[in-house]
Design an enzyme around this catalytic site. Sequence first.
Site: not given
Length: 441
Positions: A52, A186, A332
């Site tokens: 569904d 990072e 970016r």
Amino acid sequence: NINTKEDVLKAIESNNVKFIRLQFTDIQGVVKDVEIPVTQIEKALSVGISFDGSSIEGFVRINESDMVLKPDASSFAILPWNQKKGVVARMICDIHLPDGTPFEGDPRYALKKVIKEAEEMGFSLNVGPELEFFLFEKQDGKATTIPHDFGRYFEFAPADLAEDIRRDIVLTLMDLGFDIEASHHEVAFGQHEIDFKYGDALTTADNVTTFKYVTRTIAKLNGLHATFMPKPIFGENGSGMHVNLSLSKNGENIFYDADGDMQISDEARYFIGGLLKHVKAITAISNPLVNSYKRLVPGYEAPVYIAWSGANRSSLIRIPAARGKGTRVELRSPDPSCNPYITFAAVLAAGLDGIRNKIDPGDNREENIFELTDKGLKDFGIETLPSTLNDSVKYLAEDELLIEALGTHVINSVLSLAKAEWDSYRIQVHPWEIERYLNTV
Ligand code: ADP
Ligand code: MG
Ligand code: MG
Ligand code: MG
Ligand code: MG
């Protein structure tokens, strides 16, 4: 290599697979999943599995609520975890209507349509995304925004506490067939990046969704919370998903031209011209959350100004130094909260428009654009990305090319979700306002 129904049946048999998870993504890029026992796989591969569609975000169309999942044989992969009750595999599905026609609102279909358009021009698109994410602590089973470590860019132990978890994610992705290029801490505390090798647009979009749930799953198994939220902490870098792009023709990278200016081809320039022309509208797709726009601000390595350049990382579009096979255009602005299917579809459609209509990208900018004054920006004709979701959707609503390429069903779903998101945000009274005004007004 698994490509046909027979390959799938063989792989199921030889790996003793007990369950198959059938997966697809809604318009927001959230993975949906139905599990079938292997007894149903014949049926799934021949006629498909009904479901569904009216409860799926962005699919709603009451007269079309009966939909069919059609597993893509080439996406068959054994899931490396939770094998205690039998081996589990997953397959990514296309969505059809009961009459066998593709469902227009399926993000994977939108991408396939644009890929086909590229193929008719003789091109195939290579995409290499760089997903950044945060690992946060959990308290009482709930996610917090407390970073799991206090490492910075490229740091390693003892500041980087996540080496083992990153490696665990990498190993799991490799089990699932990913070609991992690198992984590193990072810039922000608790922030990481894992890079995998570029591939064709459809496989790579599938990979992005797999990457996200593998990362979340492994984090969870390690008692942590992984998030792809674009800007979880004010004052720190947010998480982006740079998208590296190139076109090939007969296996050759056509963005490379040994004799061209900057050693890039005219096609590469026109592709950039197309990206620049449509990027404001693309932003509604590649940066789909209210929070996405808190990342697109000056000072955190995220783009703000609409310009292109060589190796300059202050630019929206960069041409990384690699040439030859590695010649590519890096966009970016996207962030990892986007739906990769429709993001790649939009980017590819814009680039093809550039090539078809020879759209001139203008001069490349090699100065640090963040240091330009308003006058400098004006003199160079440098515009800015939309600064809110409310702004970017206005551009998308008017972009005939993207509406045509992705289809009105998909675009209308994106627009109405964005509007609801913005309205919900707009009426809130934020802590910032209380702090700012309660005592001064
Ligand atoms: P950055 O220097 O921006 O951090 P990364 O090394 O983290 O770049 O990521 C580069 C990405 O670009 C990888 O996913 C890589 O596979 C991809 N890439 C390399 N060559 C191409 C190409 N020709 N087309 C598309 N993507 C490419
Ligand atoms: Mg990178
Ligand atoms: Mg890198
Ligand atoms: Mg990065
Ligand atoms: Mg990058």
